[in-house]
Design a protein around this motif. Structure first.
Motif, PDB file in Angstrom:
ATOM      1  N   GLU A   1      41.878 -78.817  74.849  1.00  0.00           N
ATOM      2  CA  GLU A   1      41.055 -77.797  75.124  1.00  0.00           C
ATOM      3  C   GLU A   1      41.786 -76.644  75.655  1.00  0.00           C
ATOM      4  OE1 GLU A   1      37.680 -78.168  78.540  1.00  0.00           O
ATOM      5  OE2 GLU A   1      37.562 -79.840  77.102  1.00  0.00           O
ATOM      6  N   GLU A   2      42.924 -76.744  76.450  1.00  0.00           N
ATOM      7  CA  GLU A   2      43.733 -75.737  77.100  1.00  0.00           C
ATOM      8  C   GLU A   2      44.224 -75.121  75.923  1.00  0.00           C
ATOM      9  OE1 GLU A   2      46.272 -76.201  80.254  1.00  0.00           O
ATOM     10  OE2 GLU A   2      46.982 -74.426  80.213  1.00  0.00           O
ATOM     11  N   SER A   3      44.930 -75.636  74.798  1.00  0.00           N
ATOM     12  CA  SER A   3      45.787 -74.882  74.045  1.00  0.00           C
ATOM     13  C   SER A   3      44.788 -74.157  72.954  1.00  0.00           C
ATOM     14  CB  SER A   3      46.604 -75.857  72.959  1.00  0.00           C
ATOM     15  OG  SER A   3      45.786 -76.524  72.048  1.00  0.00           O
ATOM     16  N   HIS A   4      43.738 -74.620  72.696  1.00  0.00           N
ATOM     17  CA  HIS A   4      42.667 -74.148  72.179  1.00  0.00           C
ATOM     18  C   HIS A   4      42.162 -72.533  72.758  1.00  0.00           C
ATOM     19  CE1 HIS A   4      38.972 -73.255  69.454  1.00  0.00           C
ATOM     20  NE2 HIS A   4      38.479 -72.980  70.450  1.00  0.00           N
TER      21      HIS A   4
ATOM     22  N   GLN B   1      42.838 -68.922  71.520  1.00  0.00           N
ATOM     23  CA  GLN B   1      41.573 -67.966  71.376  1.00  0.00           C
ATOM     24  C   GLN B   1      41.582 -66.633  71.886  1.00  0.00           C
ATOM     25  OE1 GLN B   1      38.815 -68.337  68.933  1.00  0.00           O
ATOM     26  NE2 GLN B   1      38.724 -66.336  69.356  1.00  0.00           N
ATOM     27  N   ALA B   2      42.166 -66.684  73.458  1.00  0.00           N
ATOM     28  CA  ALA B   2      42.365 -65.471  74.249  1.00  0.00           C
ATOM     29  C   ALA B   2      43.517 -64.682  73.762  1.00  0.00           C
ATOM     30  CB  ALA B   2      42.796 -66.190  75.613  1.00  0.00           C
TER      31      ALA B   2
ATOM     32  N   ARG C   1      48.073 -76.156  64.853  1.00  0.00           N
ATOM     33  CA  ARG C   1      48.060 -77.258  65.813  1.00  0.00           C
ATOM     34  C   ARG C   1      47.631 -76.879  67.232  1.00  0.00           C
ATOM     35  NH1 ARG C   1      52.289 -81.135  64.712  1.00  0.00           N
ATOM     36  NH2 ARG C   1      52.981 -80.713  62.994  1.00  0.00           N
ATOM     37  N   LEU C   2      47.946 -75.769  67.642  1.00  0.00           N
ATOM     38  CA  LEU C   2      47.426 -75.236  68.953  1.00  0.00           C
ATOM     39  C   LEU C   2      46.065 -74.894  69.255  1.00  0.00           C
ATOM     40  CD1 LEU C   2      50.628 -73.306  70.188  1.00  0.00           C
ATOM     41  CD2 LEU C   2      50.003 -75.481  70.972  1.00  0.00           C
TER      42      LEU C   2
ATOM     43  N   GLY D   1      51.134 -69.061  73.765  1.00  0.00           N
ATOM     44  CA  GLY D   1      50.030 -68.872  72.602  1.00  0.00           C
ATOM     45  C   GLY D   1      50.033 -67.627  72.085  1.00  0.00           C
ATOM     46  N   HIS D   2      50.106 -66.305  73.105  1.00  0.00           N
ATOM     47  CA  HIS D   2      50.227 -64.856  72.642  1.00  0.00           C
ATOM     48  C   HIS D   2      51.554 -64.789  71.572  1.00  0.00           C
ATOM     49  CE1 HIS D   2      47.151 -64.343  75.394  1.00  0.00           C
ATOM     50  NE2 HIS D   2      46.950 -62.842  75.101  1.00  0.00           N
ATOM     51  N   THR D   3      52.658 -65.217  72.137  1.00  0.00           N
ATOM     52  CA  THR D   3      53.757 -65.181  71.293  1.00  0.00           C
ATOM     53  C   THR D   3      53.654 -65.755  69.737  1.00  0.00           C
ATOM     54  OG1 THR D   3      55.019 -65.262  73.196  1.00  0.00           O
ATOM     55  CG2 THR D   3      56.243 -65.747  71.150  1.00  0.00           C
TER      56      THR D   3
END
Lengths: 253, 94
Positions: free
Chosen positions: A154-157, A161-162, A148-149, A96-98
């Motif tokens: 719920e987890e990917s969101h 967001q983090a 998409r993510l 996600g950060h990437t």
């Protein structure tokens, strides 16, 4: 160096170092991505960025006129001489950060390259022309994944967001301009960065809204990269990237 | 629900005038991403001008058990093979 050459050197370093450091970060995924297809896509992106690095740093060396090659600039400078956007050096953390880091910088790179294609300096226009197409693809891909993510499970969101909360403050310095930038803009060599900022905001706000992500408010980060002040992550990255040339100066295949 | 991405078959047209050819398969969550993944996995060396993706599950294949009845009869019918013509060298893709 005259003021004009000095400003040009800084611009070439900002473009080249951002591509180099982001490319090095993305290449850390090689062999570790969540899916084989994603692994290859990330490696392609990293290689594209290294190709852009080669062109920008070669130009920087030429402008500087001290006989330094792109390799010299990449492997023999210390952290305080690097001019990459500080966001580029932030660690991968998770996918996600990437992807969030990639999207925010792709959107910046795309705008910069679109402008630089019309540069009055033919060398800059030529480099930007070569880099613009692949960067348009990078942006399409990272934007699509952010949406998409973000608008996914719920987890990917939560992960996206983090990532946005952590990385967003580093975008404050994206469109800052100093006297050198003003000089280049006045001569039609560099972009009018103040005019680009709202375009970037529009692009990013629309995509993040589609991704159901909230842009964090009230968190800012002072300009760093223009004065060579980096986060602690750059030194570690450079240690990994530069150690061979440092330990065995001039080593070749 | 399966957490595995479905498998897609990838077809690439190498140049204008040729047919799309099957080049392999890959996993992707949907058709749009299958096209992107195919671009990254199968066209890195400028192999293509067009990509088709088809869900592997949507392909109906002939059964290997029926190989005899399906294909052997045509073997004996040599008059169906245009092997009595000389093809000029200039015709490259036949």
């Amino acid at each position: 160096m005259e003021a004009r050459e000095a400003a040009l050197f800084e611009l070439a370093l900002r473009m080249g170092d951002t591509a180099l450091i982001l490319g090095q970060r993305v290449s850390e995924w090689c062999g570790h991505a969540p899916a084989l297809e994603e692994d290859i896509a990330l490696a392609n992106t990293a290689l594209d960025l290294l190709g852009q690095t080669q062109m920008w740093l070669e130009l920087a060396g030429e402008v500087e006129g001290k006989g330094r090659s792109a390799d010299d600039l990449a492997f023999l400078r210390d952290a305080w001489d690097f001019r990459n956007l500080v966001l580029a050096e932030q660690p991968n953390t998770d996918f996600g950060h990437t992807i969030m880091r990639q999207y925010l910088i792709d959107a910046w790179n795309r705008l910069m390259l679109d402008e630089l294609q019309n540069s009055a300096d033919a060398r800059i226009a030529s480099i930007a022309g070569k880099a613009a197409r692949e960067t348009a693809y990078h942006l399409e891909r990272s934007r699509d994944l952010v949406i998409r993510l973000g608008d996914g499970s719920e987890e990917s969101h939560a992960r996206m967001q983090a990532a946005l909360n952590t990385l967003w403050p580093f975008t404050d310095e994206f469109f800052e301009a100093d006297d050198g930038d003003a000089l280049l803009a006045a001569e039609g060599i560099g972009p009018d960065t103040a005019a680009l900022a709202p375009q970037w905001q529009r692009e990013v706000q629309a995509s993040l809204a589609a991704a159901t992500l909230d842009i964090p408010e009230g968190r800012t980060n002072p300009s760093r990269s223009r004065s060579g002040r980096h986060t602690e992550h750059l030194g570690h990255l450079l240690a990994t990237m530069q150690w061979l040339q440092r330990a065995y100066p001039g080593a070749r295949w | 629900m399966s957490t595995e991405w479905p498998l897609w078959e990838i077809f690439i047209r190498g140049q204008h005038g040729l047919s799309h050819r099957h080049v392999g398969s890959l996993h992707a969550p949907d058709a749009e991403m299958a096209i992107r993944n195919a671009r990254d996995v199968y066209t890195r060396r400028n192999e293509g001008v067009s990509i088709w993706v088809v869900k592997s599950a949507d392909i109906t294949a002939s059964s290997p058990d029926e190989k005899g009845p399906l294909f052997e009869p045509s073997n004996a019918k040599i008059y169906r093979h245009p092997s009595f013509f000389d093809i000029p060298d200039e015709v490259e893709n036949m």
